[in-house]
Design a protein around this motif. Structure first.
Motif, PDB file in Angstrom:
ATOM      1  N   ASP A  53     -48.251  37.342 -55.959  1.00  0.00           N
ATOM      2  CA  ASP A  53     -47.367  37.997 -56.916  1.00  0.00           C
ATOM      3  C   ASP A  53     -46.505  37.016 -57.702  1.00  0.00           C
ATOM      4  O   ASP A  53     -45.582  37.425 -58.388  1.00  0.00           O
ATOM      5  N   SER A  55     -44.926  35.384 -60.373  1.00  0.00           N
ATOM      6  CA  SER A  55     -44.955  35.866 -61.767  1.00  0.00           C
ATOM      7  C   SER A  55     -44.918  34.680 -62.720  1.00  0.00           C
ATOM      8  O   SER A  55     -44.387  33.621 -62.417  1.00  0.00           O
ATOM      9  N   ASP A  78     -43.880  46.847 -65.630  1.00  0.00           N
ATOM     10  CA  ASP A  78     -44.344  48.035 -64.911  1.00  0.00           C
ATOM     11  C   ASP A  78     -43.264  49.120 -64.934  1.00  0.00           C
ATOM     12  O   ASP A  78     -42.099  48.868 -64.635  1.00  0.00           O
ATOM     13  N   ASP A  79     -43.653  50.366 -65.278  1.00  0.00           N
ATOM     14  CA  ASP A  79     -42.678  51.462 -65.407  1.00  0.00           C
ATOM     15  C   ASP A  79     -41.953  51.753 -64.107  1.00  0.00           C
ATOM     16  O   ASP A  79     -40.752  52.010 -64.086  1.00  0.00           O
ATOM     17  N   THR A  80     -42.699  51.737 -63.000  1.00  0.00           N
ATOM     18  CA  THR A  80     -42.085  52.152 -61.736  1.00  0.00           C
ATOM     19  C   THR A  80     -41.293  51.024 -61.087  1.00  0.00           C
ATOM     20  O   THR A  80     -40.162  51.233 -60.642  1.00  0.00           O
ATOM     21  N   THR A  81     -41.868  49.828 -61.021  1.00  0.00           N
ATOM     22  CA  THR A  81     -41.180  48.746 -60.310  1.00  0.00           C
ATOM     23  C   THR A  81     -40.203  47.987 -61.201  1.00  0.00           C
ATOM     24  O   THR A  81     -39.318  47.302 -60.706  1.00  0.00           O
ATOM     25  N   GLY A  82     -40.383  48.092 -62.516  1.00  0.00           N
ATOM     26  CA  GLY A  82     -39.506  47.348 -63.418  1.00  0.00           C
ATOM     27  C   GLY A  82     -39.810  45.859 -63.450  1.00  0.00           C
ATOM     28  O   GLY A  82     -39.091  45.079 -64.060  1.00  0.00           O
ATOM     29  N   LYS A  83     -40.873  45.466 -62.761  1.00  0.00           N
ATOM     30  CA  LYS A  83     -41.200  44.043 -62.724  1.00  0.00           C
ATOM     31  C   LYS A  83     -42.303  43.741 -63.736  1.00  0.00           C
ATOM     32  O   LYS A  83     -43.137  44.594 -64.041  1.00  0.00           O
ATOM     33  N   VAL A  85     -45.695  42.605 -65.262  1.00  0.00           N
ATOM     34  CA  VAL A  85     -47.080  42.637 -64.794  1.00  0.00           C
ATOM     35  C   VAL A  85     -47.775  41.389 -65.293  1.00  0.00           C
ATOM     36  O   VAL A  85     -47.644  41.020 -66.449  1.00  0.00           O
TER      37      VAL A  85
END
Lengths: 350, 187
Positions: A53, A55, A78-83, A85
């Motif tokens: 992972d 980044s 990413d919409d859910t994690t806010g991290k 991609v």
């Protein structure tokens, strides 16, 4: 952390002024990310405790291209994690109002990206279309030149998106060649390209409008050559037919009121007539690109002509000033340089 | 360079000379210029005994000589106005079509901005002409009058040449570029 880079792009034409359809911004930025992923994949294979992972630096590269087209390549969050991609990048494009053809443009972008990208349902803010490119998938392509090929294809986003209306008409010519109503593609204010499908041919009309009336005069001489050359050179008999008129050609008689400011063209009207041979599959994309960049092509060359004239004027003025300088008489009061018989020089002050 | 004043109507009739060939035009201009640039001092009562450029003031007829206009065809002409201590040479360059007209106008504006560097160039041309030179006594004292004549004639030739070469360059660029553009559709 890398700060977003902003690069301004002028046209980078080739020797004869032709412009490449491949966007440098897209190829550079996407290519770099793909290279990073390829390298990371190689490193991960070598290391036992690979941090999958890890980044990569965020990307926010934007550029302006000729004729008011904007490009952007941005990191996907990413919409859910806010991290961020790492396997995807958003490539967005914006152009002149009315140039984006909605579903046709989106379909063309989809076809361009193939398995390596999706058109977002809504584009990123301020853009007409956003293509989410699967850089992770591209990085998995073994062959470096094949990888490059995919990236360059995506670099042709502008051609796909803003050439879509013209492409549809030319495709219909290739398939059926039937007559149709007048269509048009807004290019910039005062520059609207008209498309008239006719029996077995498509006529494209360019009203040439210049803010500076002097440019229109140069354009006049310049564009007249297109007709001359097409008529005079037998090697060009298979090229599209060209005509150039001062007043709007007949094809434009049905032009609606909203487009009529395009009908006061101070630089005349250039018409190209395309036949089936110009739109066969292996020629279609080149025909679309060369046609949609015609305005930029002409303004580049007019600008070049003006710059050349300025450099000639400057050179001539310098020559004249030198001649005048030679006309000056020696100042009788100034110190005179003199030479003795044996060759020694000295300065005599009066 | 004295700033040019708008000259009121002059009482002298203009001597007109019609030249019949290229060379005839330049030769006629050259002869007239040699006379015109033979300047001598004329201290002015209106300016405390200093020389003022009489050709610009035009109010002392004794100091003025008959102006000469040399024409080539209907388009080109050279007006030579001379006085005892100063002379004005005005040129109308050939502008056969729209393109030559804009090129000429741009060139003249370009020159006008550099009038100081030229010294003998008048910042604004005389009415009805494209460019004017103003030659003062101080100029013929510090510069060789013969060389000034050569310069003006050279200038006239060069302007014509530059404009026609630029016009040619636009159409030959158009030809080369049009060929390359259309060829793209045949390959």
């Amino acid at each position: 952390e890398r700060t977003p880079r902003r690069r301004a792009f002028a046209m980078t034409p080739q020797a004869n002024g032709s412009i490449s359809p491949v966007s440098t911004l897209i190829v550079d930025v996407v290519g770099r990310r793909v290279d990073e992923l390829v390298r990371a994949a190689q490193e991960e294979r070598q290391r036992a405790d690979a941090d999958a992972d890890a980044s990569l630096a965020p990307i926010g590269a934007t550029a302006m291209e000729f004729d008011d087209v904007r490009l952007g390549v941005h990191t996907v969050v990413d919409d859910t994690t806010g991290k961020p991609v790492r396997d995807a990048l958003d490539v967005s494009i914006a152009g002149v109002r009315g140039g984006f053809d909605g579903e046709t443009s989106a379909t063309a972008a989809r076809a361009l990206a193939g398995a390596y990208g999706d058109v977002r349902p809504t584009p990123n803010a301020t853009y007409d279309l956003t293509l989410r490119v699967r850089v992770g998938e591209i990085a998995k392509i073994e062959d470096a030149s094949a990888r490059r090929g995919v990236i360059e294809d995506i670099g042709r986003l502008r051609l796909a998106v803003y050439g879509s209306k013209l492409r549809e008409h030319l495709r219909r010519l290739a398939e059926s060649g039937t007559e149709g109503p007048l269509d048009w593609v807004p290019h910039r204010p005062g520059e609207t390209m008209f498309i008239k499908p006719q029996h077995e041919q498509v006529t494209v009309v360019f009203p040439m409008r210049f803010a500076d009336a002097r440019d229109a005069v140069i354009a006049n001489t310049f564009l007249a050559q297109f007709v001359e050359v097409r008529r005079g050179q037998s090697a060009l008999s298979t090229a599209p037919a060209v005509s150039y008129h001062k007043s709007p050609p007949l094809e434009l008689k049905d032009a609606p009121a909203g487009t009529t400011n395009a009908l006061n063209a101070n630089g005349g009207y250039v018409s190209f007539v395309f036949f089936k041979r110009h739109v066969v599959p292996e020629r279609l994309e080149a025909t679309v690109w060369n046609t949609m960049t015609f305005y930029a092509f002409v303004s580049y060359h007019i600008k070049y002509s003006k710059a050349y004239w300025h450099s000639r004027m400057r050179r001539k003025v310098d020559e004249w000033l030198m001649i005048l300088k030679r006309a000056k008489k020696a100042d009788p009061n100034a110190a005179k340089k003199m030479t003795t018989a044996s060759g020694r020089t000295f300065v005599r002050t009066t | 360079v004295a700033r040019g004043r708008r000259n009121p109507a002059v009482g002298h009739a203009r001597a007109r000379v019609m030249a019949t060939s290229h060379q005839g035009y330049y030769d006629a201009v050259r002869d007239a210029l040699v006379h015109a640039f033979a300047l001598s001092s004329h201290p002015s009562r209106k300016m405390d005994g200093k020389d003022r450029p009489e050709i610009e003031y035009q109010d002392a007829p004794a100091t003025l000589r008959a102006p000469v206009e040399i024409k080539r065809g209907d388009e080109e002409s050279c007006l030579i106005e001379s006085a005892v201590n100063s002379a004005r040479v005005s040129l109308k360059v050939r502008q056969a079509d729209d393109l030559e007209e804009i090129l000429a106008r741009q060139f003249m504006r370009f020159l006008g901005r550099r009038a100081d560097a030229f010294e003998i160039l008048r910042r604004v041309p005389v009415d009805g002409y494209d460019v004017s030179f103003l030659v003062l006594l101080s100029h013929t004292e510090s510069m060789d009058a013969g060389a000034l004549v050569d310069f003006v004639v050279q200038f006239m030739r060069d302007i014509d040449k530059e404009i026609s070469e630029q016009k040619l360059s636009v159409s030959s660029r158009g030809r080369a570029v049009a060929t390359a553009f259309l060829e793209q559709f045949t390959k």
